[in-house]
Design a protein around this motif. Structure first.
Motif, PDB file in Angstrom:
ATOM      1  N   SER A   1     -19.196  -7.544   8.707  1.00 29.19           N
ATOM      2  CA  SER A   1     -18.484  -6.854   8.054  1.00 29.19           C
ATOM      3  C   SER A   1     -17.799  -7.764   6.879  1.00 29.19           C
ATOM      4  O   SER A   1     -17.043  -7.657   6.613  1.00 29.19           O
ATOM      5  N   LEU A   2     -18.613  -7.205   5.186  1.00 22.56           N
ATOM      6  CA  LEU A   2     -17.536  -7.898   4.367  1.00 22.56           C
ATOM      7  C   LEU A   2     -17.388  -7.211   3.047  1.00 22.56           C
ATOM      8  O   LEU A   2     -18.967  -6.573   2.620  1.00 22.56           O
ATOM      9  N   ALA A   3     -16.510  -7.351   2.459  1.00 20.36           N
ATOM     10  CA  ALA A   3     -16.108  -6.850   0.920  1.00 20.36           C
ATOM     11  C   ALA A   3     -14.982  -7.619   0.267  1.00 20.36           C
ATOM     12  O   ALA A   3     -14.188  -8.166   1.022  1.00 20.36           O
ATOM     13  N   GLU A   4     -15.425  -7.187  -1.034  1.00 20.08           N
ATOM     14  CA  GLU A   4     -14.428  -8.285  -2.035  1.00 20.08           C
ATOM     15  C   GLU A   4     -13.107  -7.265  -1.703  1.00 20.08           C
ATOM     16  O   GLU A   4     -12.861  -6.222  -2.170  1.00 20.08           O
ATOM     17  N   SER A   5     -11.944  -7.819  -2.299  1.00 21.38           N
ATOM     18  CA  SER A   5     -10.472  -7.286  -1.977  1.00 21.38           C
ATOM     19  C   SER A   5      -9.353  -7.842  -3.215  1.00 21.38           C
ATOM     20  O   SER A   5      -8.991  -9.588  -2.996  1.00 21.38           O
ATOM     21  N   GLY A   6      -9.725  -8.088  -4.652  1.00 20.64           N
ATOM     22  CA  GLY A   6      -8.951  -8.880  -5.330  1.00 20.64           C
ATOM     23  C   GLY A   6      -9.234  -9.806  -5.654  1.00 20.64           C
ATOM     24  O   GLY A   6     -10.582  -9.816  -5.932  1.00 20.64           O
ATOM     25  N   ASP A   7      -8.462 -10.898  -5.462  1.00 15.95           N
ATOM     26  CA  ASP A   7      -9.372 -11.894  -5.741  1.00 15.95           C
ATOM     27  C   ASP A   7      -9.951 -12.919  -4.424  1.00 15.95           C
ATOM     28  O   ASP A   7     -10.682 -14.018  -4.311  1.00 15.95           O
ATOM     29  N   GLY A   8     -10.231 -12.043  -3.596  1.00 13.80           N
ATOM     30  CA  GLY A   8     -10.150 -12.465  -2.276  1.00 13.80           C
ATOM     31  C   GLY A   8     -11.812 -12.054  -1.448  1.00 13.80           C
ATOM     32  O   GLY A   8     -11.776 -11.180  -1.995  1.00 13.80           O
ATOM     33  N   TYR A   9     -11.332 -11.777   0.046  1.00 16.74           N
ATOM     34  CA  TYR A   9     -12.442 -11.480   0.618  1.00 16.74           C
ATOM     35  C   TYR A   9     -12.039 -10.748   1.859  1.00 16.74           C
ATOM     36  O   TYR A   9     -10.772 -11.340   2.350  1.00 16.74           O
ATOM     37  N   VAL A  10     -12.333  -9.457   2.392  1.00 16.43           N
ATOM     38  CA  VAL A  10     -11.838  -9.055   3.630  1.00 16.43           C
ATOM     39  C   VAL A  10     -13.016  -9.225   4.657  1.00 16.43           C
ATOM     40  O   VAL A  10     -14.422  -8.630   4.766  1.00 16.43           O
ATOM     41  N   LEU A  11     -13.253 -10.058   5.745  1.00 21.14           N
ATOM     42  CA  LEU A  11     -14.704 -10.154   6.451  1.00 21.14           C
ATOM     43  C   LEU A  11     -13.797 -10.219   8.041  1.00 21.14           C
ATOM     44  O   LEU A  11     -12.748  -9.929   8.303  1.00 21.14           O
TER      45      LEU A  11
ATOM     46  N   ARG B   1     -10.148  -9.814   8.882  1.00 20.22           N
ATOM     47  CA  ARG B   1      -8.931 -11.624   7.903  1.00 20.22           C
ATOM     48  C   ARG B   1      -9.310 -11.423   6.678  1.00 20.22           C
ATOM     49  O   ARG B   1     -10.327 -10.718   6.200  1.00 20.22           O
ATOM     50  N   GLU B   2      -8.210 -11.765   5.749  1.00 18.13           N
ATOM     51  CA  GLU B   2      -8.509 -11.643   4.145  1.00 18.13           C
ATOM     52  C   GLU B   2      -8.269 -13.421   3.815  1.00 18.13           C
ATOM     53  O   GLU B   2      -7.911 -14.729   4.991  1.00 18.13           O
ATOM     54  N   LEU B   3      -9.351 -13.441   2.756  1.00 16.82           N
ATOM     55  CA  LEU B   3     -10.097 -14.901   2.398  1.00 16.82           C
ATOM     56  C   LEU B   3     -10.328 -14.934   1.082  1.00 16.82           C
ATOM     57  O   LEU B   3     -10.944 -13.651   0.781  1.00 16.82           O
ATOM     58  N   ASP B   4      -9.593 -16.195   1.145  1.00 18.78           N
ATOM     59  CA  ASP B   4     -10.117 -16.689  -0.406  1.00 18.78           C
ATOM     60  C   ASP B   4     -11.071 -17.497  -0.366  1.00 18.78           C
ATOM     61  O   ASP B   4     -12.489 -17.808   0.364  1.00 18.78           O
ATOM     62  N   GLU B   5     -12.008 -17.656  -1.829  1.00 16.61           N
ATOM     63  CA  GLU B   5     -13.941 -17.756  -1.788  1.00 16.61           C
ATOM     64  C   GLU B   5     -14.332 -19.180  -0.592  1.00 16.61           C
ATOM     65  O   GLU B   5     -14.383 -19.302   0.183  1.00 16.61           O
TER      66      GLU B   5
ATOM     67  N   GLU C   1     -12.377 -20.401   1.963  1.00 13.35           N
ATOM     68  CA  GLU C   1     -11.609 -20.288   3.412  1.00 13.35           C
ATOM     69  C   GLU C   1     -13.101 -19.578   3.916  1.00 13.35           C
ATOM     70  O   GLU C   1     -13.951 -19.986   4.663  1.00 13.35           O
ATOM     71  N   LEU C   2     -13.917 -18.192   2.996  1.00 13.93           N
ATOM     72  CA  LEU C   2     -14.561 -17.720   3.693  1.00 13.93           C
ATOM     73  C   LEU C   2     -16.292 -18.728   3.719  1.00 13.93           C
ATOM     74  O   LEU C   2     -16.592 -18.254   4.585  1.00 13.93           O
ATOM     75  N   SER C   3     -16.568 -19.389   2.719  1.00  8.15           N
ATOM     76  CA  SER C   3     -17.452 -19.863   2.812  1.00  8.15           C
ATOM     77  C   SER C   3     -17.371 -21.046   4.305  1.00  8.15           C
ATOM     78  O   SER C   3     -18.257 -21.469   4.646  1.00  8.15           O
ATOM     79  N   LYS C   4     -15.712 -22.018   4.391  1.00  5.85           N
ATOM     80  CA  LYS C   4     -16.484 -22.464   5.316  1.00  5.85           C
ATOM     81  C   LYS C   4     -16.523 -21.406   7.212  1.00  5.85           C
ATOM     82  O   LYS C   4     -17.225 -21.756   7.640  1.00  5.85           O
ATOM     83  N   GLU C   5     -15.627 -20.079   6.996  1.00  4.68           N
ATOM     84  CA  GLU C   5     -15.395 -19.660   8.118  1.00  4.68           C
ATOM     85  C   GLU C   5     -17.733 -19.129   8.446  1.00  4.68           C
ATOM     86  O   GLU C   5     -17.899 -19.140   9.745  1.00  4.68           O
ATOM     87  N   LEU C   6     -18.593 -19.176   7.070  1.00  2.00           N
ATOM     88  CA  LEU C   6     -19.189 -18.811   7.819  1.00  2.00           C
ATOM     89  C   LEU C   6     -20.164 -19.759   8.329  1.00  2.00           C
ATOM     90  O   LEU C   6     -21.171 -20.327   7.852  1.00  2.00           O
ATOM     91  N   LEU C   7     -19.921 -20.818   6.991  1.00  2.00           N
ATOM     92  CA  LEU C   7     -20.806 -22.342   7.244  1.00  2.00           C
ATOM     93  C   LEU C   7     -20.281 -22.416   9.275  1.00  2.00           C
ATOM     94  O   LEU C   7     -21.418 -22.937  10.072  1.00  2.00           O
ATOM     95  N   ASP C   8     -18.955 -22.910  10.000  1.00  2.00           N
ATOM     96  CA  ASP C   8     -18.777 -22.479  10.575  1.00  2.00           C
ATOM     97  C   ASP C   8     -19.863 -21.559  12.091  1.00  2.00           C
ATOM     98  O   ASP C   8     -20.025 -21.985  12.611  1.00  2.00           O
ATOM     99  N   MET C   9     -20.156 -20.382  11.365  1.00  2.00           N
ATOM    100  CA  MET C   9     -20.612 -19.230  12.069  1.00  2.00           C
ATOM    101  C   MET C   9     -22.755 -19.544  12.058  1.00  2.00           C
ATOM    102  O   MET C   9     -23.117 -18.561  12.666  1.00  2.00           O
TER     103      MET C   9
ATOM    104  N   ASP D   1     -22.158 -18.810  -0.420  1.00  2.00           N
ATOM    105  CA  ASP D   1     -22.188 -19.688  -0.724  1.00  2.00           C
ATOM    106  C   ASP D   1     -22.065 -20.773   0.148  1.00  2.00           C
ATOM    107  O   ASP D   1     -20.880 -21.212   0.438  1.00  2.00           O
ATOM    108  N   ILE D   2     -22.928 -21.141   0.615  1.00  2.00           N
ATOM    109  CA  ILE D   2     -22.282 -21.941   2.194  1.00  2.00           C
ATOM    110  C   ILE D   2     -23.398 -23.445   1.958  1.00  2.00           C
ATOM    111  O   ILE D   2     -24.556 -23.712   1.361  1.00  2.00           O
ATOM    112  N   SER D   3     -22.803 -24.723   2.404  1.00  2.00           N
ATOM    113  CA  SER D   3     -23.427 -25.607   1.936  1.00  2.00           C
ATOM    114  C   SER D   3     -22.995 -26.631   3.444  1.00  2.00           C
ATOM    115  O   SER D   3     -21.470 -26.858   3.387  1.00  2.00           O
ATOM    116  N   ASN D   4     -23.084 -27.980   3.573  1.00  2.00           N
ATOM    117  CA  ASN D   4     -22.763 -28.691   3.923  1.00  2.00           C
ATOM    118  C   ASN D   4     -23.632 -30.014   4.265  1.00  2.00           C
ATOM    119  O   ASN D   4     -24.528 -29.905   4.198  1.00  2.00           O
ATOM    120  N   ASP D   5     -23.247 -31.509   4.566  1.00  2.00           N
ATOM    121  CA  ASP D   5     -23.802 -32.588   4.281  1.00  2.00           C
ATOM    122  C   ASP D   5     -23.735 -33.010   6.033  1.00  2.00           C
ATOM    123  O   ASP D   5     -22.599 -32.855   6.861  1.00  2.00           O
TER     124      ASP D   5
END
Length: 433
Positions: free
Chosen positions: A305-315, A322-326, A328-336, A380-384
């Protein structure tokens, strides 16, 4: 160095049929039906089975049935035909019976021999036993005037001895004192292997034997042969069959035994690149395919589950919050996340690399991006990924398989056209040329 003698580089399907059925007006009914399969229902290798699938009292009639049916329908059968005969590493009498069966089948007067591509030899032992089978086939070739080495030979790995013998193949196949270059398939036979290993499981089910499948794939790679997994007995468990093939393909074992025409269809399609690409999320021990909606990839499971929380997110993943900024969240989902490329994706990437290589570049970056939606929140996620010659050659494997299928199975052209557009078919056949 072992030099491949066979045109086929891939075999997806190994389909066995009993050669003689007791109590039937037509004892050859099973192989007669199998000999008329075509398209995705027809295997790459059809095995009229005159060993385990046929009662001992019926095997002489079974060999005669092979001759009759293959003489009648062999010219139109779209795959290769490799009868399985009797053999046993510990029984000279059984080996001689196998020799007699092969003599019957390959007699030119029967009309079947010109359509027979090779033989499958079961229950082999050490490498000397493999050489005995090769010598018998060489005698048959000389007796009937066939070119030495022209009849292919495949073996079923059903014992510890035969598993160890695979390591001797590269050295034996280059010797001028035998015709072992005729070797074609290495096929796992987990049932008899389990018996030979005296293995026990609490349920009585077969052990998975991942080591055997790895060793057979490695042995085939070292000797320039093709590896095929053994039968998957639960013919109603389609998902289990698909999962088994997925595991095998990660080991380089792209072929599997098929027990029904339905399994043949699944196995014929399984190693081909998919029609469309898809994104997956690895959540705990689960892998969830995302639904595409308007160019976005939507997660619909309940383990994440994912929710916005102030300037960040709760995953939240399971019980882990976990509380993550944008970033960190993008990197976490990219790893998953994991992307399964379509045929078009693979061809696009290969064409782009080929163009770059012609322009003098040895490596280029390939971007992959997506917008993932979880509980209405977009990320949004992206990698090279760097592509060099090694990456290109690895990506060539599914394309080479497709090209091999297209060249050797014209009966499947219509099915392939249904899977892919004519443009993709043409480009896929030209890439890597």
């Amino acid at each position: 160095m072992v030099e491949r003698k066979h045109d086929r580089e891939f075999v997806r399907t190994f389909f066995t049929s009993p050669t003689a059925v007791q109590g039937e007006d037509d004892s050859a009914k099973m192989i007669r039906s199998a000999s008329q399969l075509s398209g995705m229902q027809a295997p790459d290798v059809w095995v009229p089975d005159n060993e385990d699938a046929t009662a001992p009292s019926m095997r002489e009639e079974g060999a005669e049935n092979i001759v009759e049916v293959v003489a009648e329908n062999g010219a139109d059968f779209p795959g290769e035909i490799h009868p399985r005969v009797v053999w046993h590493r510990d029984s000279p009498q059984t080996r001689y019976q196998g020799f007699q069966q092969m003599m019957t089948i390959m007699d030119p007067e029967g009309g079947a021999a010109e359509h027979i591509d090779g033989f499958v030899i079961p229950e082999v032992g050490g490498i000397d036993d493999w050489k005995k089978a090769d010598e018998f086939i060489t005698i048959i070739e000389n007796e009937y005037g066939y070119e030495e080495g022209s009849i292919k030979m495949s073996v079923i790995i059903e014992s510890g001895l035969s598993e160890l013998a695979m390591g001797d193949l590269p050295d034996e196949m280059v010797k001028r004192t035998n015709n072992m270059e005729r070797m074609f398939l290495l096929v796992d036979g987990e049932v008899d292997y389990t018996k030979d290993m005296r293995a026990i499981t609490p349920s009585g089910n077969l052990p998975p034997w991942p080591e055997l499948r790895h060793n057979t794939s490695r042995g085939a790679s070292a000797a320039g042969l093709i590896a095929v997994d053994g039968p998957y007995d639960d013919i109603r468990d389609v998902e289990g069959y698909r999962e088994r093939m997925k595991e095998n393909q990660a080991k380089g074992m792209l072929g599997i035994w098929s027990l029904t025409p339905g399994q043949v269809v699944e196995a014929n399609k399984s190693p081909l690149p998919p029609q469309s690409g898809s994104w997956l999320l690895n959540v705990g021990d689960q892998q969830v395919e995302l639904d595409e909606e308007d160019g976005r990839q939507v997660y619909r499971g309940d383990a994440l589950s994912l929710a916005e929380s102030g300037d960040g997110y709760v995953l939240t993943v399971g019980n882990d919050e976990r509380e993550l900024d944008e970033e960190e969240l993008s990197k976490e989902l990219l790893d998953m996340a994991e992307y399964i490329p379509s045929m078009n994706d693979i061809v696009d990437s290969m064409e782009e690399f080929e163009a770059a290589k012609e322009g003098g570049k040895g490596a280029i970056a390939m971007e992959r991006s997506a917008t993932i939606v979880i509980d209405g929140v977009e990320v949004d996620i992206s990698n090279d990924r760097m592509w060099d010659e090694a990456t290109y050659q690895a990506a060539m494997t599914p394309i080479s398989l497709f090209q091999d299928v297209y060249e050797n199975r014209p009966d499947q052209h219509e099915d392939l056209a249904d899977l892919y557009s004519e443009d993709i078919l043409e480009r896929a056949m030209n890439v890597g040329a």
